[in-house]
Design an enzyme around this catalytic site. Structure first.
Site, PDB file in Angstrom:
ATOM      1  N   SER A 108      85.247   6.128 -35.409  1.00  0.00           N
ATOM      2  CA  SER A 108      84.509   6.841 -34.357  1.00  0.00           C
ATOM      3  C   SER A 108      85.498   7.265 -33.290  1.00  0.00           C
ATOM      4  O   SER A 108      86.572   6.667 -33.150  1.00  0.00           O
ATOM      5  CB  SER A 108      83.456   5.915 -33.741  1.00  0.00           C
ATOM      6  OG  SER A 108      82.944   6.462 -32.542  1.00  0.00           O
ATOM      7  N   TYR A 132      80.414  -1.703 -29.730  1.00  0.00           N
ATOM      8  CA  TYR A 132      80.656  -0.623 -30.705  1.00  0.00           C
ATOM      9  C   TYR A 132      82.121  -0.162 -30.639  1.00  0.00           C
ATOM     10  O   TYR A 132      82.788  -0.016 -31.671  1.00  0.00           O
ATOM     11  CB  TYR A 132      79.698   0.532 -30.396  1.00  0.00           C
ATOM     12  CG  TYR A 132      79.708   1.650 -31.406  1.00  0.00           C
ATOM     13  CD1 TYR A 132      78.956   1.560 -32.577  1.00  0.00           C
ATOM     14  CD2 TYR A 132      80.448   2.808 -31.195  1.00  0.00           C
ATOM     15  CE1 TYR A 132      78.955   2.600 -33.509  1.00  0.00           C
ATOM     16  CE2 TYR A 132      80.451   3.844 -32.115  1.00  0.00           C
ATOM     17  CZ  TYR A 132      79.698   3.739 -33.267  1.00  0.00           C
ATOM     18  OH  TYR A 132      79.697   4.761 -34.190  1.00  0.00           O
TER      19      TYR A 132
HETATM   20  N1  LIG Z   1      76.151   9.766 -35.689  1.00  0.00           N
HETATM   21  C1  LIG Z   1      77.285   9.863 -35.018  1.00  0.00           C
HETATM   22  O1  LIG Z   1      77.413  10.663 -34.077  1.00  0.00           O
HETATM   23  C2  LIG Z   1      78.451   9.004 -35.399  1.00  0.00           C
HETATM   24  C3  LIG Z   1      79.660   9.209 -34.704  1.00  0.00           C
HETATM   25  C4  LIG Z   1      80.758   8.437 -35.034  1.00  0.00           C
HETATM   26  C5  LIG Z   1      80.669   7.493 -36.029  1.00  0.00           C
HETATM   27  N2  LIG Z   1      79.487   7.296 -36.685  1.00  0.00           N
HETATM   28  C6  LIG Z   1      79.460   6.273 -37.719  1.00  0.00           C
HETATM   29  O2  LIG Z   1      79.008   6.838 -38.936  1.00  0.00           O
HETATM   30  C7  LIG Z   1      78.354   5.834 -39.718  1.00  0.00           C
HETATM   31  C8  LIG Z   1      76.983   6.337 -40.146  1.00  0.00           C
HETATM   32  O3  LIG Z   1      76.228   6.628 -38.986  1.00  0.00           O
HETATM   33  P1  LIG Z   1      74.868   7.452 -39.005  1.00  0.00           P
HETATM   34  O4  LIG Z   1      74.845   8.223 -37.757  1.00  0.00           O
HETATM   35  O5  LIG Z   1      74.692   8.133 -40.312  1.00  0.00           O
HETATM   36  O6  LIG Z   1      73.835   6.240 -38.844  1.00  0.00           O
HETATM   37  P2  LIG Z   1      72.329   6.057 -39.403  1.00  0.00           P
HETATM   38  O7  LIG Z   1      71.740   5.013 -38.524  1.00  0.00           O
HETATM   39  O8  LIG Z   1      71.639   7.360 -39.536  1.00  0.00           O
HETATM   40  O9  LIG Z   1      72.559   5.467 -40.886  1.00  0.00           O
HETATM   41  C9  LIG Z   1      73.170   4.217 -41.088  1.00  0.00           C
HETATM   42  C10 LIG Z   1      72.668   3.629 -42.388  1.00  0.00           C
HETATM   43  O10 LIG Z   1      73.326   2.359 -42.570  1.00  0.00           O
HETATM   44  C11 LIG Z   1      72.373   1.416 -43.027  1.00  0.00           C
HETATM   45  N3  LIG Z   1      72.767   0.056 -42.656  1.00  0.00           N
HETATM   46  C12 LIG Z   1      72.714  -0.507 -41.423  1.00  0.00           C
HETATM   47  N4  LIG Z   1      73.082  -1.801 -41.500  1.00  0.00           N
HETATM   48  C13 LIG Z   1      73.396  -2.052 -42.788  1.00  0.00           C
HETATM   49  C14 LIG Z   1      73.813  -3.216 -43.486  1.00  0.00           C
HETATM   50  N5  LIG Z   1      73.989  -4.382 -42.843  1.00  0.00           N
HETATM   51  N6  LIG Z   1      74.037  -3.120 -44.819  1.00  0.00           N
HETATM   52  C15 LIG Z   1      73.852  -1.946 -45.483  1.00  0.00           C
HETATM   53  N7  LIG Z   1      73.419  -0.813 -44.871  1.00  0.00           N
HETATM   54  C16 LIG Z   1      73.192  -0.873 -43.543  1.00  0.00           C
HETATM   55  C17 LIG Z   1      71.078   1.824 -42.343  1.00  0.00           C
HETATM   56  O11 LIG Z   1      69.923   1.291 -43.000  1.00  0.00           O
HETATM   57  C18 LIG Z   1      71.161   3.350 -42.401  1.00  0.00           C
HETATM   58  O12 LIG Z   1      70.570   3.875 -43.567  1.00  0.00           O
HETATM   59  C19 LIG Z   1      78.315   4.583 -38.842  1.00  0.00           C
HETATM   60  O13 LIG Z   1      79.410   3.726 -39.167  1.00  0.00           O
HETATM   61  C20 LIG Z   1      78.503   5.133 -37.443  1.00  0.00           C
HETATM   62  O14 LIG Z   1      79.041   4.183 -36.565  1.00  0.00           O
HETATM   63  C21 LIG Z   1      78.383   8.027 -36.390  1.00  0.00           C
END
Ligand SMILES: NC(=O)c1ccc[n+]([C@@H]2O[C@H](COP(=O)([O-])OP(=O)(O)OC[C@H]3O[C@@H](n4cnc5c(N)ncnc54)[C@H](O)[C@@H]3O)[C@@H](O)[C@H]2O)c1
Length: 257
Positions: A148, A161
């Site tokens: 991130s 985070y």
């Molecule tokens: N959305 C953003 O702007 C953004 C920015 C930077 C980084 N990220 C990173 O990208 C990744 C995905 O984020 P997203 O926005 O798609 O999130 P999201 O919440 O839409 O999806 C995350 C998924 O991970 C699953 N999950 C959560 N805990 C879990 C566990 N213990 N075991 C297995 N699965 C689990 C959830 O059920 C969900 O389906 C994350 O690591 C997040 O930190 C997101």
């Protein structure tokens, strides 16, 4: 080697954690388009089943493994058929599962701190530890850790985070150093602010929305599909001499003051 061969994932099997929705599901589909067979994972079995069915309906080879990425025993059981010595193995691992638990640092419950460290950081160690012995045996492998912007810069209420993603960045470099001599490449992708469920409360907050648009040189939020190019590159032969690096896909945010 042709450009198509450099970026082809035909004959490769990829595991994407937390891919029941959002960035993980989008990356799984992107790798499948590039030719990979994909193994989806989520802690939510219903969400996972729906995601697998969607990809199958779209004509891709996808299967699902429901387990919690913080639970070593569940990971071992969920991946047993792939990781067994005679198993087909995982060629590409995307450690994507992640959560947010926002709170002011001075009153952050220990549970919120620990949960975020466990899901965002310790999980990448646990899942990689399960998958990498097979990569070492086969003499090649690709790991992509979804970090991130907050691995570099923080804001109030996200100390857990930011610490987890900073740790994941360093775990990426440690993996590169430890396994690079045995033809495993570990790199990271750091997305900027993308529209997903995780950022749902932020995208509908007019003040935060204005702030992000003003702060990002591209003038907008990113879409998960805009991460596919980086993920395919880091999964493919095109990146075979790249190791321990983090690609920022952030509309330029990290470069702007
Ligand atoms: N959305 C953003 O702007 C953004 C920015 C930077 C980084 N990220 C990173 O990208 C990744 C995905 O984020 P997203 O926005 O798609 O999130 P999201 O919440 O839409 O999806 C995350 C998924 O991970 C699953 N999950 C959560 N805990 C879990 C566990 N213990 N075991 C297995 N699965 C689990 C959830 O059920 C969900 O389906 C994350 O690591 C997040 O930190 C997101």
């Amino acid at each position: 080697m042709s450009a198509a061969e450099l970026f082809s994932l035909r004959g490769r099997r990829a595991l994407v954690t937390g891919s029941g929705q959002g960035i993980g599901l989008t990356l799984a589909r992107g790798l499948a388009v590039a030719g990979a067979e994909v193994v989806l994972n989520d802690v939510d079995p219903a969400r996972l089943a729906q995601a697998v069915a969607r990809l199958n309906d779209e004509g891709f080879t996808a299967t699902g493994r429901a387990f919690d990425v913080t639970d070593a025993a569940a990971i071992a059981a969920g991946l047993a058929d792939f990781t067994a010595a005679s198993g087909p193995g995982i060629d590409i691992l995307i450690n994507n599962a992640g959560i947010h638990r926002r709170a002011p640092l001075e009153s952050m419950p220990l549970e919120s701190w620990q949960a975020v460290i466990d899901v965002n950081l310790t999980s990448a160690f646990l899942v990689s530890r399960a998958v990498v012995p097979g990569m070492l045996q086969r003499g090649c492998g690709k790991i992509i850790n979804i970090c991130s912007l907050n691995a570099e810069i923080s804001r109030p209420t996200i100390a857990n985070y930011a610490a987890s993603k900073g740790g994941l960045k360093m775990l990426t470099r440690a993996m590169a150093v430890e396994w690079g001599g045995r033809n495993i490449q570990a790199n990271g992708i750091s997305p900027g602010y993308m529209r997903t469920d995780m950022t749902g409360t932020l995208t509908v907050d007019p003040e935060f929305d204005r702030y992000i648009r003003a702060r990002t040189p591209a003038g907008r939020w990113g879409e998960p599909r805009e991460l596919i190019g980086a993920a395919v590159f880091l999964s493919a032969r095109a990146s075979d001499f790249m190791n321990g690096q983090i690609l920022f896909v952030d509309g330029g945010l990290l470069s702007a003051l």
